[in-house]
Design an enzyme around this catalytic site. Sequence first.
Site, PDB file in Angstrom:
ATOM      1  N   TYR A  93       0.581  25.323  55.944  1.00 49.88           N
ATOM      2  CA  TYR A  93      -0.725  25.547  55.328  1.00 49.88           C
ATOM      3  C   TYR A  93      -1.196  24.248  54.699  1.00 49.88           C
ATOM      4  O   TYR A  93      -0.462  23.263  54.592  1.00 49.88           O
ATOM      5  CB  TYR A  93      -0.661  26.674  54.289  1.00 49.88           C
ATOM      6  CG  TYR A  93       0.059  26.317  52.997  1.00 49.88           C
ATOM      7  CD1 TYR A  93      -0.636  25.840  51.892  1.00 49.88           C
ATOM      8  CD2 TYR A  93       1.450  26.467  52.882  1.00 49.88           C
ATOM      9  CE1 TYR A  93       0.020  25.523  50.710  1.00 49.88           C
ATOM     10  CE2 TYR A  93       2.103  26.153  51.699  1.00 49.88           C
ATOM     11  CZ  TYR A  93       1.389  25.679  50.616  1.00 49.88           C
ATOM     12  OH  TYR A  93       2.039  25.354  49.455  1.00 49.88           O
ATOM     13  N   CYS A  94      -2.461  24.233  54.301  1.00 50.44           N
ATOM     14  CA  CYS A  94      -3.033  23.075  53.608  1.00 50.44           C
ATOM     15  C   CYS A  94      -4.169  23.626  52.748  1.00 50.44           C
ATOM     16  O   CYS A  94      -3.965  24.590  52.024  1.00 50.44           O
ATOM     17  CB  CYS A  94      -3.494  22.015  54.608  1.00 50.44           C
ATOM     18  SG  CYS A  94      -4.570  22.655  55.916  1.00 50.44           S
ATOM     19  N   GLY A  95      -5.337  23.036  52.824  1.00 53.39           N
ATOM     20  CA  GLY A  95      -6.458  23.584  52.090  1.00 53.39           C
ATOM     21  C   GLY A  95      -7.241  24.602  52.891  1.00 53.39           C
ATOM     22  O   GLY A  95      -7.644  25.633  52.382  1.00 53.39           O
ATOM     23  N   SER A 111      -5.122  29.441  54.143  1.00 51.09           N
ATOM     24  CA  SER A 111      -4.541  28.362  53.340  1.00 51.09           C
ATOM     25  C   SER A 111      -5.002  28.461  51.876  1.00 51.09           C
ATOM     26  O   SER A 111      -5.262  29.552  51.378  1.00 51.09           O
ATOM     27  CB  SER A 111      -4.850  27.005  53.971  1.00 51.09           C
ATOM     28  OG  SER A 111      -4.001  26.779  55.089  1.00 51.09           O
ATOM     29  N   LEU A 112      -5.088  27.330  51.182  1.00 53.93           N
ATOM     30  CA  LEU A 112      -5.357  27.398  49.745  1.00 53.93           C
ATOM     31  C   LEU A 112      -6.784  27.826  49.407  1.00 53.93           C
ATOM     32  O   LEU A 112      -7.048  28.283  48.290  1.00 53.93           O
ATOM     33  CB  LEU A 112      -5.062  26.053  49.088  1.00 53.93           C
ATOM     34  CG  LEU A 112      -3.585  25.672  49.004  1.00 53.93           C
ATOM     35  CD1 LEU A 112      -3.415  24.361  48.247  1.00 53.93           C
ATOM     36  CD2 LEU A 112      -2.751  26.773  48.338  1.00 53.93           C
TER      37      LEU A 112
END
Length: 294
Positions: free
Chosen positions: A247-249, A275-276
């Site tokens: 995951y990331c943003g 993700s975030l």
Amino acid sequence: MTATAAPILISPETLVGYMADPDLRILDASVELPTPRFDQDYRVASGRDGWLQAHIPGALHADLLEELAQPQASFSFALPCADHFASALARLGVGANSHIVIYDRTDGFWAARLWWMLRSVGIAAQVLDGGFNAWRAAGLPQRQGNESPVPMAELRLQQSPGFWIDRQGVQAVLAGERPGVLVCALSSALFSGTAPSRYARRGHIPGSLNLPARNLLDPQGKYLPSTQLKDQLGDELLKTPAPLVLYCGGGISAAAVALAMTLVGRDNVLLYDGSLQEWAADSNLPMTTGATPA
């Protein structure tokens, strides 16, 4: 067309040799997403204007922000349903026999995102290694303005399992109810919470390892050679039998890590689409700060 029909990466010089192929479809997947200046500084825009200013001859703009996303989702760039995805690709002239090459004008993460989306529905595509910057550095032709319309193709798609994971799946991993190793592809500063985040809260999902996607590229934005990639990815991630949950943003940088994993033969990789942007927006879901490097 199968997802293993061609090498993943293609050089500008090799792409030039295919330019006369009537089945070639070059897609510019760029999106404008500036670095946040302060917390929750979320500014995003289509990359179409940049494409109009300069692109590879024959390239069409693939709009990951709207046309190639699920409009009803609560977060940006959400994976569209198979029928929506097929229709959007067909309008770009992408058919079952198309030779697809994807690039973007920044760090290659947008191209990786579209590549992973295509791979998950069984469509082979290649990513221009180094993107538009590599094309320009090679002194190759550029074009401005619109391209001639391409005939709409016929395309039917079906989503394959084993490529994506949703919030509930990540919660199950976090609770130990489902196997998986959480890996955050954001920079160490964003991971640790020492830099402003464009999302609702700083930091990362507890228990995550940190593997910044940019560490997998050389200074020219090309993916590192296989041996160096393996060194950056590390034995723990390459050899663990558990699925890797990336995951990331917004599921973009994580796609570059997924591509790198595929380059070195690591499968059993899942990308958390929300993700975030989704996770941090729900105050009931845990987040933490501090460094936990991979």
